[in-house]
Motif scaffolding. Structure first.
Motif, PDB file in Angstrom:
ATOM      1  N   ASP A  35     100.461  29.733  -9.058  1.00  0.00           N
ATOM      2  CA  ASP A  35     100.395  31.195  -8.972  1.00  0.00           C
ATOM      3  C   ASP A  35      99.000  31.631  -8.535  1.00  0.00           C
ATOM      4  OD1 ASP A  35     100.621  33.930  -9.231  1.00  0.00           O
ATOM      5  OD2 ASP A  35     100.853  33.945 -11.410  1.00  0.00           O
ATOM      6  N   HIS A  36      98.903  32.124  -7.304  1.00  0.00           N
ATOM      7  CA  HIS A  36      97.690  32.774  -6.801  1.00  0.00           C
ATOM      8  C   HIS A  36      98.150  34.020  -6.067  1.00  0.00           C
ATOM      9  CE1 HIS A  36      96.463  28.467  -7.155  1.00  0.00           C
ATOM     10  NE2 HIS A  36      95.414  29.025  -7.728  1.00  0.00           N
ATOM     11  N   VAL A  62     100.151  27.262 -12.686  1.00  0.00           N
ATOM     12  CA  VAL A  62     100.383  28.110 -13.829  1.00  0.00           C
ATOM     13  C   VAL A  62     100.125  29.575 -13.469  1.00  0.00           C
ATOM     14  CG1 VAL A  62      99.728  26.349 -15.515  1.00  0.00           C
ATOM     15  CG2 VAL A  62      97.955  27.882 -14.671  1.00  0.00           C
ATOM     16  N   PRO A  94      94.162  30.400 -17.935  1.00  0.00           N
ATOM     17  CA  PRO A  94      93.336  31.598 -17.782  1.00  0.00           C
ATOM     18  C   PRO A  94      92.941  31.945 -16.345  1.00  0.00           C
ATOM     19  CG  PRO A  94      92.087  29.808 -18.801  1.00  0.00           C
ATOM     20  CD  PRO A  94      93.486  29.332 -18.688  1.00  0.00           C
ATOM     21  N   TRP A 107      87.349  39.349 -16.035  1.00  0.00           N
ATOM     22  CA  TRP A 107      87.799  38.079 -16.646  1.00  0.00           C
ATOM     23  C   TRP A 107      87.001  37.862 -17.920  1.00  0.00           C
ATOM     24  CZ3 TRP A 107      86.103  32.588 -16.586  1.00  0.00           C
ATOM     25  CH2 TRP A 107      87.152  31.691 -16.760  1.00  0.00           C
ATOM     26  N   LEU A 111      89.820  32.061 -23.445  1.00  0.00           N
ATOM     27  CA  LEU A 111      90.528  31.340 -24.512  1.00  0.00           C
ATOM     28  C   LEU A 111      91.229  32.330 -25.445  1.00  0.00           C
ATOM     29  CD1 LEU A 111      89.526  28.216 -26.397  1.00  0.00           C
ATOM     30  CD2 LEU A 111      89.961  30.247 -27.758  1.00  0.00           C
ATOM     31  N   GLY A 156      97.729  25.370 -18.920  1.00  0.00           N
ATOM     32  CA  GLY A 156      96.873  24.692 -17.932  1.00  0.00           C
ATOM     33  C   GLY A 156      95.465  24.630 -18.518  1.00  0.00           C
ATOM     34  N   VAL A 157      94.988  23.447 -18.851  1.00  0.00           N
ATOM     35  CA  VAL A 157      93.735  23.305 -19.622  1.00  0.00           C
ATOM     36  C   VAL A 157      92.900  22.117 -19.142  1.00  0.00           C
ATOM     37  CG1 VAL A 157      94.512  24.389 -21.775  1.00  0.00           C
ATOM     38  CG2 VAL A 157      95.076  22.012 -21.367  1.00  0.00           C
ATOM     39  N   GLN A 158      91.551  22.310 -19.187  1.00  0.00           N
ATOM     40  CA  GLN A 158      90.629  21.187 -18.882  1.00  0.00           C
ATOM     41  C   GLN A 158      89.543  21.075 -19.941  1.00  0.00           C
ATOM     42  OE1 GLN A 158      91.882  20.223 -15.982  1.00  0.00           O
ATOM     43  NE2 GLN A 158      92.855  22.206 -15.610  1.00  0.00           N
ATOM     44  N   GLY A 159      89.018  22.201 -20.378  1.00  0.00           N
ATOM     45  CA  GLY A 159      87.867  22.213 -21.294  1.00  0.00           C
ATOM     46  C   GLY A 159      88.275  21.796 -22.702  1.00  0.00           C
ATOM     47  N   PRO A 160      87.285  21.313 -23.508  1.00  0.00           N
ATOM     48  CA  PRO A 160      87.613  20.812 -24.849  1.00  0.00           C
ATOM     49  C   PRO A 160      88.293  21.835 -25.756  1.00  0.00           C
ATOM     50  CG  PRO A 160      85.215  20.876 -24.482  1.00  0.00           C
ATOM     51  CD  PRO A 160      85.873  21.140 -23.166  1.00  0.00           C
ATOM     52  N   LYS A 161      87.834  23.069 -25.708  1.00  0.00           N
ATOM     53  CA  LYS A 161      88.430  24.061 -26.619  1.00  0.00           C
ATOM     54  C   LYS A 161      89.837  24.454 -26.176  1.00  0.00           C
ATOM     55  CE  LYS A 161      84.257  26.190 -28.446  1.00  0.00           C
ATOM     56  NZ  LYS A 161      83.348  27.308 -28.155  1.00  0.00           N
ATOM     57  N   MET A 162      90.022  24.529 -24.876  1.00  0.00           N
ATOM     58  CA  MET A 162      91.359  24.875 -24.374  1.00  0.00           C
ATOM     59  C   MET A 162      92.346  23.731 -24.643  1.00  0.00           C
ATOM     60  SD  MET A 162      91.485  27.947 -23.059  1.00  0.00           S
ATOM     61  CE  MET A 162      92.931  27.868 -22.018  1.00  0.00           C
ATOM     62  N   ASN A 176      94.659  18.960 -15.058  1.00  0.00           N
ATOM     63  CA  ASN A 176      94.335  18.597 -13.671  1.00  0.00           C
ATOM     64  C   ASN A 176      93.481  17.338 -13.657  1.00  0.00           C
ATOM     65  OD1 ASN A 176      93.936  21.809 -12.070  1.00  0.00           O
ATOM     66  ND2 ASN A 176      95.428  20.240 -11.607  1.00  0.00           N
TER      67      ASN A 176
HETATM   68  N1  F42 Z   1      94.882  28.540 -11.984  1.00  0.00           N
HETATM   69  C1  F42 Z   1      95.444  29.479 -11.221  1.00  0.00           C
HETATM   70  O1  F42 Z   1      94.871  30.579 -11.087  1.00  0.00           O
HETATM   71  N2  F42 Z   1      96.623  29.245 -10.580  1.00  0.00           N
HETATM   72  C2  F42 Z   1      97.287  28.078 -10.693  1.00  0.00           C
HETATM   73  O2  F42 Z   1      98.363  27.934 -10.101  1.00  0.00           O
HETATM   74  C3  F42 Z   1      96.712  27.060 -11.511  1.00  0.00           C
HETATM   75  C4  F42 Z   1      97.353  25.826 -11.736  1.00  0.00           C
HETATM   76  C5  F42 Z   1      96.821  24.921 -12.654  1.00  0.00           C
HETATM   77  C6  F42 Z   1      97.522  23.754 -12.960  1.00  0.00           C
HETATM   78  C7  F42 Z   1      97.007  22.851 -13.884  1.00  0.00           C
HETATM   79  C8  F42 Z   1      95.779  23.135 -14.520  1.00  0.00           C
HETATM   80  O3  F42 Z   1      95.296  22.274 -15.417  1.00  0.00           O
HETATM   81  C9  F42 Z   1      95.087  24.282 -14.223  1.00  0.00           C
HETATM   82  C10 F42 Z   1      95.594  25.211 -13.291  1.00  0.00           C
HETATM   83  N3  F42 Z   1      94.909  26.395 -13.002  1.00  0.00           N
HETATM   84  C11 F42 Z   1      95.485  27.334 -12.167  1.00  0.00           C
HETATM   85  C12 F42 Z   1      93.599  26.705 -13.638  1.00  0.00           C
HETATM   86  C13 F42 Z   1      93.814  27.362 -15.014  1.00  0.00           C
HETATM   87  O4  F42 Z   1      94.333  28.660 -14.878  1.00  0.00           O
HETATM   88  C14 F42 Z   1      92.510  27.481 -15.786  1.00  0.00           C
HETATM   89  O5  F42 Z   1      91.575  28.196 -15.039  1.00  0.00           O
HETATM   90  C15 F42 Z   1      91.888  26.198 -16.170  1.00  0.00           C
HETATM   91  O6  F42 Z   1      92.800  25.230 -16.553  1.00  0.00           O
HETATM   92  C16 F42 Z   1      91.006  26.517 -17.396  1.00  0.00           C
HETATM   93  O7  F42 Z   1      90.019  25.656 -17.468  1.00  0.00           O
HETATM   94  P1  F42 Z   1      89.353  25.360 -18.863  1.00  0.00           P
HETATM   95  O8  F42 Z   1      90.329  24.712 -19.753  1.00  0.00           O
HETATM   96  O9  F42 Z   1      88.102  24.650 -18.555  1.00  0.00           O
HETATM   97  O10 F42 Z   1      88.998  26.777 -19.543  1.00  0.00           O
HETATM   98  C17 F42 Z   1      87.846  27.521 -19.269  1.00  0.00           C
HETATM   99  C18 F42 Z   1      88.254  28.984 -19.326  1.00  0.00           C
HETATM  100  C19 F42 Z   1      86.762  27.284 -20.331  1.00  0.00           C
HETATM  101  O11 F42 Z   1      85.634  27.707 -20.154  1.00  0.00           O
HETATM  102  N4  F42 Z   1      87.108  26.695 -21.435  1.00  0.00           N
HETATM  103  C20 F42 Z   1      86.207  26.410 -22.553  1.00  0.00           C
HETATM  104  C21 F42 Z   1      86.627  25.116 -23.238  1.00  0.00           C
HETATM  105  O12 F42 Z   1      85.790  24.493 -23.894  1.00  0.00           O
HETATM  106  O13 F42 Z   1      87.814  24.759 -23.142  1.00  0.00           O
HETATM  107  C22 F42 Z   1      86.361  27.465 -23.671  1.00  0.00           C
HETATM  108  C23 F42 Z   1      85.702  28.748 -23.394  1.00  0.00           C
HETATM  109  C24 F42 Z   1      85.753  29.648 -24.631  1.00  0.00           C
HETATM  110  O14 F42 Z   1      85.880  29.233 -25.742  1.00  0.00           O
HETATM  111  N5  F42 Z   1      85.641  30.946 -24.421  1.00  0.00           N
HETATM  112  C25 F42 Z   1      85.657  31.922 -25.491  1.00  0.00           C
HETATM  113  C26 F42 Z   1      86.923  32.762 -25.365  1.00  0.00           C
HETATM  114  O15 F42 Z   1      87.265  33.445 -26.341  1.00  0.00           O
HETATM  115  O16 F42 Z   1      87.486  32.777 -24.288  1.00  0.00           O
HETATM  116  C27 F42 Z   1      84.511  32.879 -25.298  1.00  0.00           C
HETATM  117  C28 F42 Z   1      83.210  32.244 -25.524  1.00  0.00           C
HETATM  118  C29 F42 Z   1      82.057  33.244 -25.421  1.00  0.00           C
HETATM  119  O17 F42 Z   1      80.934  32.783 -25.494  1.00  0.00           O
HETATM  120  O18 F42 Z   1      82.297  34.425 -25.284  1.00  0.00           O
END
Ligand code: F42
Length: 327
Positions: A35-36, A62, A94, A107, A111, A156-162, A176
């Protein structure tokens, strides 16, 4: 191991419908549609696929919680669930800041936004009137007017908290990545969430959402995936590159070549074998099976074959069906 296939609706929806039917006939369990905003709409695509298939599960892969109100997203995926006779999955992530900046959407707290969206979705799917006062997602009595059914939610998650959040609240984690080292880390984080919520790892479908390229000739498979791997390297956090023994300074070189459209540099040696091994499942059917077996041992329960799938998509789908799923 379950098998999924990813399609990006930068291709016409009718073309994706053709490939999806072929994937279903070749034994795939799931199809995931990205989804984009600038591609064809994800729910329109899923609705057509629902009408054109019988068994394959249909997921957004996602969507995000920012571009659609949660109640509208619930209605959209519930309609897909109805058309498909209960085969829909809501994949949610997200999304990324750069895209939302272009759309004029702020944005914030990805999380928190994801967590609160999932809790509202669960209530909406259950047909209840939802009264949620969240930090970011609040509903005052919103209720579905038709039965949504029991729709699984994947994150859809990569980071440790997600990853941990997925372990706590999701039916699946779409990650991913393609390499065992990344899944060792991911499974640990998911398990933290699973344990803290008193769930079991069996409750979470740990999914490798991988760059995949298969061909009977290894060089053809490799060349077809090089550009996709270039984008992955350029977008990877330095920590992830270091985990694979890759010097993070390549982000600048490769990102620069992508920005200039200098595909000669990328195809001609900038993308090394180490990068290919770290960020793609590629090669002959036997090469791909060997990697999938490694992932299975670590706890991966679904492999999604993502772009490019192979130098020839139709041949690749048939090859995967015959030599991997049916092999
Ligand atoms: N993104 C799209 O837009 N379209 C897609 O089709 C798409 C497909 C897709 C498929 C698989 C996949 O794994 C990811 C995909 N994505 C797609 C990307 C997806 O939408 C996410 O952007 C991506 O998976 C998220 O990455 P992430 O898990 O690294 O999360 C980011 C946001 C991150 O920073 N995570 C941190 C972590 O450690 O996991 C946590 C951040 C956190 O805790 N934030 C706090 C909060 O409340 O949000 C705030 C902290 C503060 O200081 O304020």
């Amino acid at each position: 191991m379950a098998y999924g296939i990813e399609f990006v609706p930068s291709d016409p929806v009718l073309k994706i419908a053709h490939y999806t039917k072929m994937a279903e006939q070749n034994g795939f369990d799931n199809v995931w549609i990205t989804d984009h905003y600038n591609n064809r709409d994800v729910y329109t695509t899923l609705a057509l696929l629902a009408a054109n298939t019988n068994t394959i599960k249909l997921g957004s892969g996602v969507t995000n919680p920012y571009t659609r109100n949660v109640a509208v997203a619930a209605s959209s995926i519930a309609a897909v669930n109805e058309i498909s006779g209960g085969r829909a999955i809501l994949g949610l992530g997200p999304g990324d800041k750069a895209t939302f900046d272009k759309m004029g959407i702020e944005w914030v707290k990805p999380l928190t936004m994801t967590r609160e969206t999932v809790s509202a979705l669960r209530e909406l799917f259950a047909g209840k009137p939802v009264n949620q006062k969240g930090e970011l997602v609040s509903l005052s009595g919103a209720q579905m007017a038709f039965a949504a059914g029991d729709i699984p939610i994947y994150l859809g998650v990569q980071g440790p908290k997600m990853l941990e959040l997925a372990g706590k609240i999701a039916d699946g984690a779409l990650i991913n990545a393609s390499h065992p080292l990344d899944f060792e880390v991911a499974v640990k984080e998911i398990k933290k969430g699973v344990d803290s919520a008193g769930r079991s790892m069996k409750d979470v479908d740990v999914t490798a959402y991988a760059c995949f390229s298969i061909d009977k000739k290894v060089d053809k498979a490799l060349n077809a995936a090089k550009i996709v791997v270039a984008f992955i390297v350029a977008g990877s956090p330095p920590m992830v590159l270091e985990r694979h023994g890759i010097d993070p300074s390549v982000i600048g070189t490769i990102g620069g070549a992508i920005a200039k459209g200098d595909f000669g540099t990328l195809m001609g040696g900038a993308i090394t074998t180490e990068m290919m091994d770290a960020f793609a499942i590629y090669g002959t059917p036997a090469d791909c099976v060997a990697r999938i077996d490694e992932l299975m041992k670590i706890g991966v329960t679904q492999v999604v074959v993502g772009s490019p799938i192979g130098p020839d998509k139709e041949k690749a789908i048939k090859l995967i069906g015959k030599e991997i799923i049916g092999g």
